[in-house]
Design an enzyme around this catalytic site. Structure first.
Site, PDB file in Angstrom:
ATOM      1  N   SER A  48       0.825  -1.198   0.000  1.00 59.83           N
ATOM      2  CA  SER A  48       0.000   0.000   0.000  1.00 59.83           C
ATOM      3  C   SER A  48       0.868   1.260   0.000  1.00 59.83           C
ATOM      4  CB  SER A  48      -0.946  -0.048   1.205  1.00 59.83           C
ATOM      5  OG  SER A  48      -2.006   0.860   1.051  1.00 59.83           O
ATOM      6  N   ASP A  79      -5.455  -3.851  -3.110  1.00 55.14           N
ATOM      7  CA  ASP A  79      -4.375  -3.655  -2.133  1.00 55.14           C
ATOM      8  C   ASP A  79      -3.873  -4.982  -1.565  1.00 55.14           C
ATOM      9  OD1 ASP A  79      -2.864  -2.913   0.136  1.00 55.14           O
ATOM     10  OD2 ASP A  79      -4.053  -1.091   0.396  1.00 55.14           O
TER      11      ASP A  79
END
Length: 581
Positions: A336, A450
């Site tokens: 991320s 993600d």
């Protein structure tokens, strides 16, 4: 029967032979058979009968799983192969091949059973050795670092001597280093090569253009191959140094591209097919060559950055503290926001450049500010996409100055994907696509989001690819979403608005989604922290994942905490001694 003095001398250093007297060792050396196994050659296959036990005289062997190409472990000079099968009588459980030109002493079952009948301590010692090896974690067996490196030039006129000196200077901090050129190496007989195998420290074998026989010998005796080329020259096939690359997990290859300045976008693209499977390194100065040496020998210092929204600014402070303490960063990866900031580190940006670029992109331009009709996500993703393209342009991951990896989750399979190639901004766009907040990336029939959903701190992925010391920066350890109300359904809109104005606020949808997005990876984060050599977890309890305006404060919190952690360790703590297989 006469015995070979070199073989007899080796048996004195084999653990299970120590219970034997000199006469028994002489007889064992005389009855055993010597076998040469060329690089890639088969010693025995999984499922075969255990008809002998082998002692490695010189070279290096690899044990491979029978149902896959994965390397399970390495076996070096002085080690015993095949003991478990001989003891249990069961078929071989792994396939063993020579990773380079090697020589073994083969002791047949009949000889060993006769020896064990008169000296039962031999059986006990051999069993203890097999049990000890079985108890070593697979990661440790797999990642025993290579010891002998072959340095080869792809173009005429490359000064391999200066490259070797820079690599020697980097590796001498980890133990003895021996550099051998053609004039020295051609005087070595088989005993001399075996002595190199058993000696402590690292060895650099220097190839030489125009001497194919010597280069072939260098390649045959090396655990890892490092090719050196000028980035701007044509990577045309070279009959002297060419050849098919080894299969995955067999023997590592690295390609060093020499640049006059920082590598431009597309610098690695035309070299991929020439040395397919080789890890590409971009070298501008001696610091880059030191990094290549540590990576090639398995002594690298690797940095892993976790996800965590605006808390990710702390990563910038940690990186600054590491650089101030002269801690090298040889590979970097993350999840991320950690992947985005890690990409800037991998690009070679200075501390000031990192701060300026990410302040502009993440604070001023607010990547989550383009709200949209929430049919797929709360934001359209256009702003985040534009910011990533502006930050990294058309650069590909292979163009980065420092090796880099990021993570995504494939929603079709539910599996974590480790990303090490491709267009950087596109890969990062998938790496930050937290479900519900940013739209997924739809490409190649897959739905990618993600990677923090599965693994928010990819330490294990980093250790698998880059043996050495791993520093993990975890910014999510003390984050929680709390509510100041007790209710089972939301009140009406007007009441919620009045309560919001009066300061009684419920967690927002953004915060709920951000927290929910990584809560499943908490267990993997604990495993990751345990696997790291150093964990830096800045205290950020009062920093929300959406506190983008607290940039300077969070950066300084990461910097101050990292300095305190590093002050507790002696200088050069990351200089690992050689890890013998």
């Amino acid at each position: 029967m006469a015995c070979d003095p070199a073989v007899r001398a080796l048996l004195d250093h084999v653990g299970w032979c120590r219970s034997l007297g000199p006469a028994q060792r002489d007889r064992l050396a005389a009855e055993a058979g010597l076998h040469e196994v060329a690089a890639g050659g088969l010693l025995f296959a999984a499922g075969s009968a255990p008809d002998a036990v082998y002692v490695v005289l010189g070279g290096l062997f690899g044990a491979f799983a029978p149902d896959r190409e994965a390397l399970l472990g390495r076996l070096a000079a002085g080690e015993t192969i095949g003991a478990t099968g001989l003891i249990t009588g069961h078929a071989r459980s792994a396939t063993v091949r020579a990773l380079r030109d090697s020589e073994v002493l083969a002791i047949g079952r009949a000889t060993f059973e006769r020896l064990g009948a008169s000296h039962p301590d031999v059986w006990r010692a051999l069993a203890a050795e097999a049990i000890t090896r079985a108890g070593v974690p697979e990661a440790a067996r797999h990642h025993a670092g290579p010891r002998i490196l072959a340095l080869l030039a792809q173009h005429d006129g490359i000064d391999l001597g200066s490259v070797a000196r820079a690599m020697h200077a980097a590796m001498v901090l980890h133990g003895p280093v021996t550099t051998i050129d053609r004039s020295q190496g051609e005087r070595l007989d088989i005993t001399g090569w075996h002595a190199l195998d058993r000696a402590d420290g690292h060895v650099i074998l220097l190839g030489e253009r125009g001497h194919p026989a010597w280069n072939a010998l260098v390649r045959a005796h090396a655990d890892v191959l490092v090719w050196v080329a000028r980035a701007r020259q044509d990577p045309a096939p070279d009959a002297e140094l060419g050849g098919m690359p080894p299969p995955p997990g067999f023997r590592a290859e690295h390609l060093v591209l020499l640049h006059d300045r920082a590598p431009a976008a597309g610098a690695a693209r035309r070299w991929r097919m020439r040395r397919h499977g080789a890890r590409i390194h971009h070298v501008v100065d001696g610091r880059d060559l030191a990094r290549v040496a540590r990576l090639a020998f398995g002594c690298s210092v690797n940095l892993v950055l976790s996800g965590g929204g605006a808390r990710g600014f702390a990563h910038l402070g940690v990186v600054r503290a590491l650089r101030e303490a002269a801690v090298p960063i040889d590979a970097v990866g993350g999840s991320s926001i950690g992947a985005v900031i890690g990409a800037g580190v991998a690009a070679g940006w200075s501390d000031d450049e990192l701060a300026a670029r990410f302040r502009e992109a993440l604070v001023r331009h607010r990547p989550l500010g383009d709200l949209t009709l929430p049919l797929v996500s709360l934001t359209s993703g256009r702003r985040a996409t534009c910011l990533l393209r502006s930050l990294f342009g058309s650069r590909e991951i292979e163009d980065l100055r420092i090796p880099f990896l990021s993570t995504t989750t494939d929603l079709a399979s539910g599996r974590l994907e480790i990303i090490e190639d491709g267009v950087l901004w596109q890969r990062l766009r998938a790496a930050i696509a937290l479900p519900g907040v940013l739209p997924p990336v739809f490409a190649d029939g897959a739905v990618r989001v993600d990677g923090g959903l599965v693994d928010n701190l990819p330490v294990l992925a980093m250790r698998e690819r880059f043996p050495g010391s791993t520093i993990a920066v975890d910014i999510r350890t003390d984050y929680a979403v709390a509510a100041g109300v007790e209710e089972y359904e939301l009140p009406g809109s007007w009441r919620m608005l009045r309560e919001w104005i009066s300061g009684r606020r419920r967690p927002s949808l953004f915060r709920i989604l951000l927290r929910a997005g990584t809560i499943n990876s908490e267990a993997s984060a604990q495993t990751a922290r345990a696997a790291a050599d150093l964990v830096i977890a800045p205290p950020l309890r009062d920093v929300d994942l959406l506190d983008w305006s607290r940039f300077d404060e969070v950066v300084e919190a990461g910097h101050a905490h990292a300095r305190r952690v590093l002050a507790q360790h002696r200088p050069g703590w990351w200089h690992r001694p050689i890890d013998r297989p």
